[in-house]
Enzyme design. Structure first.
Site, PDB file in Angstrom:
ATOM      1  N   ASP A 102       0.858  -1.163   0.000  1.00  0.00           N
ATOM      2  CA  ASP A 102       0.000   0.000   0.000  1.00  0.00           C
ATOM      3  C   ASP A 102       0.906   1.226   0.000  1.00  0.00           C
ATOM      4  O   ASP A 102       2.041   1.176   0.474  1.00  0.00           O
ATOM      5  CB  ASP A 102      -0.924   0.000   1.235  1.00  0.00           C
ATOM      6  CG  ASP A 102      -2.061   1.012   1.074  1.00  0.00           C
ATOM      7  OD1 ASP A 102      -2.931   1.071   1.949  1.00  0.00           O
ATOM      8  OD2 ASP A 102      -2.070   1.732   0.049  1.00  0.00           O
ATOM      9  N   ASP A 275      -7.945  -7.132   1.460  1.00  0.00           N
ATOM     10  CA  ASP A 275      -6.955  -7.221   2.540  1.00  0.00           C
ATOM     11  C   ASP A 275      -7.606  -6.657   3.796  1.00  0.00           C
ATOM     12  O   ASP A 275      -8.453  -5.755   3.702  1.00  0.00           O
ATOM     13  CB  ASP A 275      -5.707  -6.381   2.220  1.00  0.00           C
ATOM     14  CG  ASP A 275      -5.894  -4.943   2.693  1.00  0.00           C
ATOM     15  OD1 ASP A 275      -6.432  -4.136   1.905  1.00  0.00           O
ATOM     16  OD2 ASP A 275      -5.548  -4.640   3.867  1.00  0.00           O
ATOM     17  N   CYS A 313     -12.656 -27.363  10.461  1.00  0.00           N
ATOM     18  CA  CYS A 313     -11.575 -26.529   9.935  1.00  0.00           C
ATOM     19  C   CYS A 313     -10.309 -27.355   9.762  1.00  0.00           C
ATOM     20  O   CYS A 313      -9.946 -28.131  10.634  1.00  0.00           O
ATOM     21  CB  CYS A 313     -11.320 -25.364  10.900  1.00  0.00           C
ATOM     22  SG  CYS A 313      -9.971 -24.273  10.389  1.00  0.00           S
ATOM     23  N   CYS A 315      -7.257 -26.222   9.658  1.00  0.00           N
ATOM     24  CA  CYS A 315      -6.033 -25.490  10.010  1.00  0.00           C
ATOM     25  C   CYS A 315      -5.263 -26.212  11.104  1.00  0.00           C
ATOM     26  O   CYS A 315      -5.787 -27.079  11.808  1.00  0.00           O
ATOM     27  CB  CYS A 315      -6.374 -24.051  10.439  1.00  0.00           C
ATOM     28  SG  CYS A 315      -6.755 -23.864  12.186  1.00  0.00           S
ATOM     29  N   CYS A 318      -6.927 -26.119  14.615  1.00  0.00           N
ATOM     30  CA  CYS A 318      -8.124 -26.951  14.795  1.00  0.00           C
ATOM     31  C   CYS A 318      -7.831 -28.442  14.667  1.00  0.00           C
ATOM     32  O   CYS A 318      -8.545 -29.276  15.203  1.00  0.00           O
ATOM     33  CB  CYS A 318      -9.204 -26.552  13.795  1.00  0.00           C
ATOM     34  SG  CYS A 318      -9.815 -24.891  14.098  1.00  0.00           S
ATOM     35  N   HIS A 344      -5.583 -19.821  12.746  1.00  0.00           N
ATOM     36  CA  HIS A 344      -6.970 -20.206  12.437  1.00  0.00           C
ATOM     37  C   HIS A 344      -7.695 -19.109  11.638  1.00  0.00           C
ATOM     38  O   HIS A 344      -8.343 -19.388  10.625  1.00  0.00           O
ATOM     39  CB  HIS A 344      -7.759 -20.497  13.719  1.00  0.00           C
ATOM     40  CG  HIS A 344      -9.234 -20.617  13.439  1.00  0.00           C
ATOM     41  ND1 HIS A 344      -9.807 -21.750  12.876  1.00  0.00           N
ATOM     42  CD2 HIS A 344     -10.231 -19.705  13.556  1.00  0.00           C
ATOM     43  CE1 HIS A 344     -11.093 -21.541  12.675  1.00  0.00           C
ATOM     44  NE2 HIS A 344     -11.385 -20.313  13.080  1.00  0.00           N
TER      45      HIS A 344
END
Ligand code: 6OK
Ligand code: ZN
Length: 378
Positions: A102, A275, A313, A315, A318, A344
């Protein structure tokens, strides 16, 4: 195609006739020097050349494609020439995926106590040491060429909310002149410079800003000046006015958004890239994102809850740890607790955009959106 076409669903006579929501949703591929990436996409925010609490290896593992860094922060510390001497941002932070920086247009106005904006640029005080600093389109573009991101942003003014019409008009016209100056200052081939549409919350200014920037012919367009405290319906209305004016064959990037409900609405209007610091920021105060809304895993209710944050999930958090364990770590101020909630939340949003892409490809996006919004409480 109208998602209701072909469905056997008969609307009860009293039910308001459902507008066949023509969807502008699209699934695309973004070509950059560091790879080709799928859209819609969520970009984890790594403001100071690191996505807080997670490693590049973990980012890769959870499916991150492009990450975001901030010129404002890296310009103040450690300096963009130093990063250039280190071989550029990819080398410096050991990330071989895509990077978008940015331009500072938002940070200058939201971080440092603002001193003043002139046609030349923005003078401000550093939030780090209070020193007087100055950013202009030329300085911001040179800084981003030093950093070497794959996608860089024009230097703009993110108009605060609310803003008077006259102020929004003058600022938007200046942002367009700054976009032209950004274009002239951008001499690094292989690096894409996106312009940023402004216009405050005024439909006509949004249309003028979009049309003016499209005539300057950029490879992609950010939609700025949103997610600045305005009500969500106002944000959606600005999207409805702006997105259709942007070229179909170029990426659209909604800056600073956001939560899953905003993502699914923005994708419907034809946004490709997002984002937001939200997932990483709220993770650090113990809030996990789930498809039913937020789960404050730090709450006492989870002290003896030996289930994972989300059983479905995939991830790392999890798959291996319970709510009770993560709560314990957070209560004990253990860094690993922040890492697990961050992993997560990032996985959740990255996976959510993957699910939206799949739904678009299978032409079932509008029903995906309906089902999701029905379950997700904001
Ligand atoms: N150059 C440029 N960059 C931007 C970044 C932005 N980011 C936002 N919104 C993010 C707001 C935001 C900030 C913090 C949190 C954490 C939880 O509260 C969530 C959202 N709007 C934005 C607008 C612009 C803009 O016009 N120009
Ligand atoms: Zn998870």
């Amino acid at each position: 195609t109208c998602a209701f076409a072909g469905q056997k669903k008969v609307l009860a006579a009293y039910e308001e006739a459902v507008k066949c929501g023509y969807s502008g949703a699209r699934a695309g591929r973004l070509h950059t020097p560091h790879g080709v990436f799928d859209t819609p996409m969520f970009m984890p925010v790594g403001t100071q050349a690191t996505v807080k609490a997670v490693s590049p290896r973990e980012l890769k593992e959870m499916g991150a494609q492009i990450i975001l860094s901030n010129t404002y922060h890296l310009y103040l510390r450690p300096g963009t020439e130093l990063v250039a001497e280190a071989g550029g941002l990819h080398r410096f932070m050991d990330w071989d995926g895509g990077i978008l920086t940015d331009s500072g247009g938002f940070q200058v106005f939201s971080l440092g106590p603002l001193r003043k904006i002139t046609e030349e640029g923005a003078a401000f005080r550093s939030h780090i040491d209070g020193s007087t600093q100055f950013l202009s389109p030329e300085i911001a573009i040179k800084a981003q060429m030093n950093l070497g991101a794959d996608i860089i942003m024009a230097f703009d003014e993110c108009i605060p909310y609310p803003a008077e019409y006259q102020y929004a008009k003058l600022s938007t016209e200046r942002t367009t002149r700054w976009a032209e100056r950004s274009q002239k200052a951008h001499t690094r081939s292989g690096q894409a410079l996106f312009a940023i549409v402004q216009g405050g919350m005024y439909q006509d200014l949004r249309r003028v800003s979009a049309n003016d920037l499209v005539s300057l012919d950029f490879p992609g367009y950010g939609i700025g000046g949103l997610s600045v405290g305005e009500p969500k319906p106002v944000m959606y209305e600005m999207l409805e006015q702006t997105v259709p004016l942007l070229p179909e064959n170029k990426p659209r990037y909604l800056m600073g958004v956001g939560t899953p409900d905003c993502l699914v609405e923005a994708v419907r209007y034809g946004i490709d890239m997002f984002d937001c610091v939200f997932p990483t920021r709220v993770a650090r105060n113990g809030t996990a994102m789930t498809k039913s809304g937020r789960l404050v895993v730090k709450n006492a209710a989870y002290a003896k809850d030996f289930l994972p944050i989300d059983e479905n999930c995939g991830c790392y958090a999890c798959q291996n740890f319970s709510r009770a364990y993560i709560r314990h770590l957070l209560k004990a101020d253990e860094i690993f607790g922040l890492r697990l909630t961050t992993i997560h939340n990032l996985y959740f949003l990255l996976d959510f955009t993957k699910k939206m892409r799949q739904a678009i490809l299978e032409d079932r996006f509008l029903s995906f959106r309906e089902e999701f919004l029905a379950q997700y409480c904001k």
